[in-house]
Scaffold this motif. Structure first.
Motif, short mmCIF file in Angstrom:
data_model
loop_
_atom_site.label_atom_id
_atom_site.label_comp_id
_atom_site.label_asym_id
_atom_site.label_seq_id
_atom_site.Cartn_x
_atom_site.Cartn_y
_atom_site.Cartn_z
N PRO A 1 0.89 -1.28 0.00
CA PRO A 1 0.12 -0.14 0.08
C PRO A 1 0.87 1.26 -0.20
O PRO A 1 1.94 1.13 0.81
N VAL A 2 0.54 2.21 -0.84
CA VAL A 2 1.26 3.52 -0.90
C VAL A 2 1.40 4.28 0.46
O VAL A 2 0.34 4.33 1.06
N ALA A 3 2.53 4.52 1.02
CA ALA A 3 2.66 5.16 2.27
C ALA A 3 2.77 6.68 2.07
O ALA A 3 2.24 7.43 3.04
N ASP A 4 3.27 7.15 1.39
CA ASP A 4 3.46 8.45 1.01
C ASP A 4 2.47 9.36 0.39
O ASP A 4 1.57 8.86 -0.51
N THR A 5 2.33 10.72 0.60
CA THR A 5 1.66 11.61 -0.14
C THR A 5 1.87 11.85 -1.51
O THR A 5 2.86 11.68 -1.84
N LEU A 6 0.89 11.61 -2.44
CA LEU A 6 1.13 11.69 -3.99
C LEU A 6 0.90 12.93 -4.47
O LEU A 6 -0.28 13.43 -4.35
N LYS A 7 1.69 13.30 -5.36
CA LYS A 7 1.67 14.55 -6.03
C LYS A 7 1.58 14.50 -7.56
O LYS A 7 2.26 13.50 -7.91
N ARG A 8 0.75 15.21 -8.16
CA ARG A 8 0.69 15.23 -9.52
C ARG A 8 1.51 16.31 -10.18
O ARG A 8 1.13 17.45 -9.57
N ALA A 9 2.57 15.95 -10.98
CA ALA A 9 3.20 17.20 -11.51
C ALA A 9 2.98 17.78 -12.77
O ALA A 9 2.00 17.25 -13.47
N ASP A 10 2.88 19.21 -12.69
CA ASP A 10 2.50 19.95 -14.08
C ASP A 10 3.74 19.63 -14.97
O ASP A 10 4.74 19.17 -14.53
N GLY A 11 3.63 20.37 -16.02
CA GLY A 11 4.89 20.30 -17.13
C GLY A 11 6.12 21.04 -16.62
O GLY A 11 7.22 20.89 -17.15
N GLU A 12 6.16 21.86 -15.50
CA GLU A 12 7.36 22.30 -14.79
C GLU A 12 7.88 22.05 -13.72
O GLU A 12 8.47 22.56 -12.83
N ILE B 1 3.97 21.20 -8.47
CA ILE B 1 2.66 20.40 -8.04
C ILE B 1 1.24 20.89 -8.62
O ILE B 1 0.88 22.11 -8.31
N ALA B 2 0.92 20.20 -9.46
CA ALA B 2 -0.63 20.49 -10.05
C ALA B 2 -1.72 20.40 -9.01
O ALA B 2 -2.41 21.21 -8.96
N HIS B 3 -1.63 18.99 -8.38
CA HIS B 3 -2.61 18.76 -7.40
C HIS B 3 -1.99 17.57 -6.56
O HIS B 3 -1.27 16.97 -6.89
N THR B 4 -2.74 17.21 -5.58
CA THR B 4 -2.43 15.96 -4.49
C THR B 4 -3.41 14.91 -4.81
O THR B 4 -4.69 15.34 -4.87
N GLU B 5 -3.02 13.74 -5.30
CA GLU B 5 -3.71 12.70 -5.62
C GLU B 5 -4.18 11.86 -4.16
O GLU B 5 -3.24 12.03 -3.50
N SER B 6 -5.22 11.28 -4.18
CA SER B 6 -5.52 10.36 -2.99
C SER B 6 -4.71 9.23 -2.88
O SER B 6 -4.79 8.61 -4.12
N ARG B 7 -4.09 8.68 -1.99
CA ARG B 7 -3.55 7.49 -2.00
C ARG B 7 -4.37 6.40 -1.39
O ARG B 7 -3.81 5.22 -1.31
N GLU B 8 -5.80 6.80 -1.14
CA GLU B 8 -6.52 5.90 -0.58
C GLU B 8 -6.65 4.67 -1.65
O GLU B 8 -7.29 4.81 -2.85
N GLY B 9 -6.52 3.50 -1.15
CA GLY B 9 -6.64 2.22 -2.00
C GLY B 9 -5.63 2.10 -3.01
O GLY B 9 -5.79 1.36 -4.23
N VAL B 10 -4.51 2.81 -2.90
CA VAL B 10 -3.57 2.88 -4.14
C VAL B 10 -2.22 1.87 -3.74
O VAL B 10 -1.78 2.01 -2.56
#
Ligand code: CTP
Ligand code: MG
Length: 228
Positions: free
Chosen positions: A136-147, A150-159
């Motif tokens: 199970p993913v332990a760290d907080t997940l970040k979605r990157a933009d092109g630069e 951080i574009a936004h934070t993804e849920s790690r629930e169930g990942v």
């Protein structure tokens, strides 16, 4: 009862490792990396034969002594251009019964422990579909933009992070990889057929050696005998 076989794709070049030698042959705790991987699989009494899939132009394999593994280890020089192609080629060359179980395990995961392997087999031997070791993913997940911001934070629930071995019936996996050849793991191909493989909890110690800095950690785990 169906037999259990293992297949180790080892036909990659390890481009992210940036080394002359393909990463599966890099020295690690006194042996080439793949030796540790094969040793764990060969030591499991439930595994009948361990097939290693090598590139057809592999010039390194024969520089090492594999005699310790005897007939339990069989080499197949039929690797493909991708991991999925190497697994599919190996599966076809191994000529297994459709009902046989196959454990596909990356050569680049030398820290798999005997316990993790035994737990996977135990959890899946009576399963309808098969499944994989995963964490199970332990760290907080970040979605990157092109630069690289951080574009936004993804849920790690169930990942979960997929590892190997991935254990499926040979017939199902053969069919799956023929239908979905562009996958990065075996479970994805089985998912493409509409099945839901089981997630069997593993631990970080079974990580995939990918980047140069991973070598030190793998060496530490292997020499300290702390494979969980
Ligand atoms: N693999 C393979 N055939 C390929 C590519 C990969 O058998 N054409 C194997 C690798 O040898 C490895 C496993 O698949 O044991 C997992 O792949 P990966 O860690 O990605 O290894 P490489 O593809 O070699 O590394 P990279 O992606 O950094 O080039
Ligand atoms: Mg790769």
């Amino acid at each position: 009862m169906s037999k259990i076989f293992a297949l180790v794709p080892a036909a990659g070049c390890g481009s992210r490792m940036v080394s002359e030698l393909p990463k599966q042959y890099l020295p690690l705790a006194g042996h080439p990396m793949i030796y540790h991987t094969l040793a764990t699989l060969c030591a499991n009494p439930e595994v009948d034969i361990v097939f290693v899939v090598l590139a057809s132009d592999d010039t390194h394999w024969h520089s090492y002594d594999w005699s310790l593994f005897g007939d339990k280890l069989q080499q197949l020089f039929c690797g493909g251009a991708t991991r999925a192609e190497s697994v599919l080629n190996g599966l076809m060359a191994a000529e297994l019964e459709l009902d046989d179980w196959l454990l596909v395990h990356d050569a680049a995961r030398p820290c798999l422990s005997h316990k993790q392997l035994a737990r996977l087999i135990e959890a899946l031997r009576d399963d309808e579909v098969g499944g994989i070791l995963a964490v199970p993913v332990a760290d907080t997940l970040k979605r990157a933009d092109g630069e690289c911001r951080i574009a936004h934070t993804e849920s790690r629930e169930g990942v979960w992070q997929a590892q190997t071995p991935q254990m499926f019936r040979a017939g199902l996996l053969l069919q799956a990889l023929q239908i979905a050849p562009n996958v990065t793991d075996d479970a994805s191909a089985v998912e493409a057929l509409g099945f839901h493989p089981k997630l069997v909890t593993s631990s970080f110690s079974n990580f995939k050696v990918t980047y140069p800095q991973d070598i030190e950690l793998a060496e530490l785990l292997l020499t300290q005998g702390k494979k969980i």
